[in-house]
Design an enzyme around this catalytic site. Structure first.
Site, short mmCIF file in Angstrom:
data_model
loop_
_atom_site.label_atom_id
_atom_site.label_comp_id
_atom_site.label_asym_id
_atom_site.label_seq_id
_atom_site.Cartn_x
_atom_site.Cartn_y
_atom_site.Cartn_z
N GLY A 41 40.39 38.23 53.06
CA GLY A 41 41.42 38.82 51.99
C GLY A 41 42.64 38.01 51.66
O GLY A 41 42.70 36.92 52.25
N TYR A 152 42.54 50.33 61.29
CA TYR A 152 43.36 49.98 62.23
C TYR A 152 42.73 50.72 63.53
O TYR A 152 42.35 50.23 64.56
CB TYR A 152 44.90 50.21 62.58
CG TYR A 152 45.78 49.33 61.43
CD1 TYR A 152 45.16 48.06 60.97
CD2 TYR A 152 47.08 49.56 61.12
CE1 TYR A 152 45.73 47.40 60.23
CE2 TYR A 152 47.89 48.49 60.65
CZ TYR A 152 47.35 47.62 59.97
OH TYR A 152 47.92 46.93 59.09
N LYS A 179 52.38 46.55 58.14
CA LYS A 179 52.89 47.37 57.37
C LYS A 179 51.84 47.99 56.15
O LYS A 179 51.02 46.84 55.78
CB LYS A 179 54.30 47.54 56.62
CG LYS A 179 54.43 46.65 55.51
CD LYS A 179 55.68 46.86 54.78
CE LYS A 179 55.85 46.37 53.63
NZ LYS A 179 55.07 46.72 52.58
N HIS A 209 57.83 41.51 57.71
CA HIS A 209 58.18 39.98 57.57
C HIS A 209 59.81 39.74 57.14
O HIS A 209 60.28 38.49 57.50
CB HIS A 209 57.23 39.46 56.52
CG HIS A 209 57.54 39.73 55.33
ND1 HIS A 209 57.04 40.78 54.57
CD2 HIS A 209 58.33 39.05 54.06
CE1 HIS A 209 57.40 40.93 53.26
NE2 HIS A 209 58.32 39.93 52.97
N HIS A 271 61.45 47.26 54.92
CA HIS A 271 62.50 45.95 54.70
C HIS A 271 63.76 46.41 54.89
O HIS A 271 64.71 45.82 55.72
CB HIS A 271 61.99 45.29 53.51
CG HIS A 271 60.63 44.86 53.59
ND1 HIS A 271 59.72 44.65 54.53
CD2 HIS A 271 59.74 44.53 52.46
CE1 HIS A 271 58.55 44.33 54.44
NE2 HIS A 271 58.51 44.18 53.01
N ARG A 362 65.18 38.23 39.98
CA ARG A 362 64.71 38.47 41.21
C ARG A 362 65.58 37.99 42.54
O ARG A 362 65.87 36.91 42.27
CB ARG A 362 63.25 37.54 41.17
CG ARG A 362 62.78 37.38 42.67
CD ARG A 362 61.54 36.24 42.56
NE ARG A 362 61.05 36.23 43.71
CZ ARG A 362 61.45 34.99 44.57
NH1 ARG A 362 62.19 34.23 44.28
NH2 ARG A 362 60.83 34.89 46.02
N SER A 421 75.97 27.53 50.81
CA SER A 421 74.61 27.55 50.45
C SER A 421 73.90 26.68 51.17
O SER A 421 73.98 25.31 51.40
CB SER A 421 74.64 27.18 48.88
OG SER A 421 75.05 27.91 48.11
N ARG A 485 68.37 46.52 34.08
CA ARG A 485 68.77 46.87 35.34
C ARG A 485 68.31 48.06 36.13
O ARG A 485 68.42 48.10 37.29
CB ARG A 485 70.49 46.95 35.31
CG ARG A 485 71.31 45.61 35.15
CD ARG A 485 72.76 45.97 34.96
NE ARG A 485 73.21 46.70 36.14
CZ ARG A 485 73.84 46.38 37.31
NH1 ARG A 485 73.62 44.99 37.43
NH2 ARG A 485 74.02 47.11 38.15
#
EC number: 1.1.1.49
Length: 512
Positions: A41, A152, A179, A209, A271, A362, A421, A485
């Site tokens: 997959g 599962y 998940k 993650h 998340h 993003r 940074s 937005r």
């Protein structure tokens, strides 16, 4: 000995030394079998196998100990599986390492609900263990379920029946599950019960993650290792907290799958809620995984029910053009929701969770906005409040927005930043992918960055009532234009919650 071999051996030695300092003992030395279920997959090709390759390349997977098995329904040879994943493991600097890694991979095909296929898998694993002269019961078996949650229960039952480590003489069997862990409280509890009947909680690693991202893992250090944050991190100084996830593309052919879940189930309930826990939790008594996870559960238990007045849902125009999406779909591709934590530290502080697809940028970030300065003698409040921003992706960074004197002869104020940074400060340092870190934690047996069953239960308790209202059509999604937005009502909700947007200031990642 070639330089590449020396590199692996050297890193393994360093790894053991650091492990001893942190955990008090050397990690197990029995052979390790990593089984990737769903090996054919996309998730396995794009995330799991590349993470394993990077761990191998850096010396964290010893080629004398480890073997990797792929299992799926697709009928493939070992070489065909290697060819499928080769393109995702490009290493132009070390083709030899890539070749050697691919030779560690063996493929077994079979159904997910049949003992016959898993018995073949067990025989293949056992042959590897025998070839490595692994003492009986000392081998380690890691099963990574890169599969839909619907299978599962059957897969876990087959592992329990056919593929467990044969005894408990220093070895172990662990499973990693991806998940989504259910679609609501009832389905999540049912899934947890089915898996929990087969495995102990210490064997189950529910992976999110986001908990493996570098700056998410930095949260506890930032909060509890820096003195100046301690007195500031509370309702007396913080006006609001935003945790934001934005994508500038839509569902990209995954519309049918996405429509079953929506943005809240896909991003916010897991998340962003995990990030909220790390921002809001109290100081644990130690860094032991259970002490940290105890504090995360306490925060979630303090969240009050979500009201419809503090939710804005959106769906981008064109989403329903996907032939796999129903014409009357109300599934949100955008959501802003406000969570409120009823405890001494955070009473009255809105935690704004915002996620959306097909937006104008993003990024993922945590934005902590502080209260106005009382008695503003410089009359600079209109320029904006102090903010501490943790940029999770892309261009990982932490920066503090603050007001300073503008250079020149006059007393003029301007917004600027103190900026850390990572690309500039840590030049030449490779930031590991989240999956690398979390797979390594699983091998070590460190569950700190994984979701515990009671934590999962409380997370679903927070969102299930809202999700059911959305599913019934009681809360509607507002259309918004791709590349915007999101719905203007979301900005209005932020303003109502007390967020003050800074106009005229844009953070620009520094160039090297």
């Amino acid at each position: 000995m070639g330089s590449g071999e020396w590199h692996v051996e050297k890193r393994s030695t360093l790894r053991n030394d650091s492990f001893v300092k942190e955990y008090g003992s050397v990690p197990e030395t029995g052979c390790l079998s990593v089984v990737v279920l769903g090996a054919s997959g996309d998730l396995a090709k794009k995330k799991t196998f590349p993470a394993l390759f990077n761990l191998y390349r850096q010396g964290f997977l010893n080629p004398d100990e480890v073997h990797i098995f792929g299992y799926a329904r697709t009928n493939l040879s070992d070489e065909q599986l290697r060819d499928r994943i080769r393109g995702y493991l490009v290493d132009e600097k070390n083709a030899e390492a890539l070749s050697k890694f691919l030779q560690l991979i063996k493929y077994v095909s079979g159904p997910y609900d049949s003992e016959e296929g898993f018995q073949r898998l067990d025989r293949a694993i056992s042959e590897h263990e025998i070839s490595k002269n692994s003492s009986h019961g000392s081998s380690r078996r890691l099963f990574y379920l890169a599969l839909p949650p619907s299978v599962y229960p059957s897969v876990c039952k087959m592992i329990k029946t056919c593929c467990m480590n044969k005894s408990d003489l220093g070895g172990w069997t662990r499973i990693v599950v991806e998940k989504p862990f259910g679609k609501d409280l009832e389905s999540a509890e049912q899934l947890s019960s089915q898996i929990g009947e087969l495995f102990d909680e210490s064997q189950i690693y529910r992976i999110d993650h986001y908990l493996g991202k570098e700056l998410v893992q930095n949260m506890l250090v930032l909060r509890f290792a820096n003195r100046f944050f301690l007195p500031l991190w509370n309702r007396d100084n913080i006006e609001n907290v935003q945790i934001v996830f934005r994508e500038d593309f839509g569902t990209d052919g995954r519309g049918g799958y996405f429509d079953e879940y929506g943005i809240i189930r896909d991003i916010i309930q897991n998340h962003l809620l995990q990030v909220l826990c790390l921002v809001a939790m109290e100081k644990p008594i130690s860094l032991k995984p259970e002490h940290i996870r105890d504090e995360k559960v306490k925060v979630l238990q303090s969240v009050v029910p979500i009201t419809d007045e503090e939710v804005v849902l959106g769906q981008y125009e064109g989403y329903r053009d996907d032939p796999t999406v129903p014409d009357d779909s109300n599934t949100p591709t955008f959501a802003t929701t406000i969570l409120r934590i009823h405890n001494e530290r955070w009473e009255g502080v809105p935690f704004i969770l915002k996620a959306g697809k097909a937006l104008n940028s993003r990024k993922a970030e945590i934005r902590i906005q502080f209260k106005d300065v009382p008695g503003d003698i410089f009359r600079c409040q209109k320029q904006g409040r102090n903010e501490f921003v943790i940029r999770l992706q892309p261009s990982e960074a932490m920066y503090m927005k603050l007001t300073v004197k503008q250079p020149g002869l006059e007393m003029q104020t301007v917004q600027s930043e103190l900026d850390l940074s990572y690309g500039q400060r840590y030049q030449g340092v490779s930031i590991p992918e989240a999956y690398e870190r979390l797979i390594l934690d699983t091998i070590k047996g460190d569950q700190q960055h994984f979701v515990r069953r009671d934590e999962l239960k409380v997370a679903w308790e927070i969102f299930t009532p809202l999700l059911h209202r959305i599913d019934k059509g009681e809360v509607k999604s507002i259309l918004y234009k791709p590349g915007s937005r999101g719905p203007k009502e979301a900005d209005q909700l932020l303003e109502k919650a007390g967020y003050l947007q800074t106009h005229g200031y844009i953070w620009i990642p520094p160039t090297l």
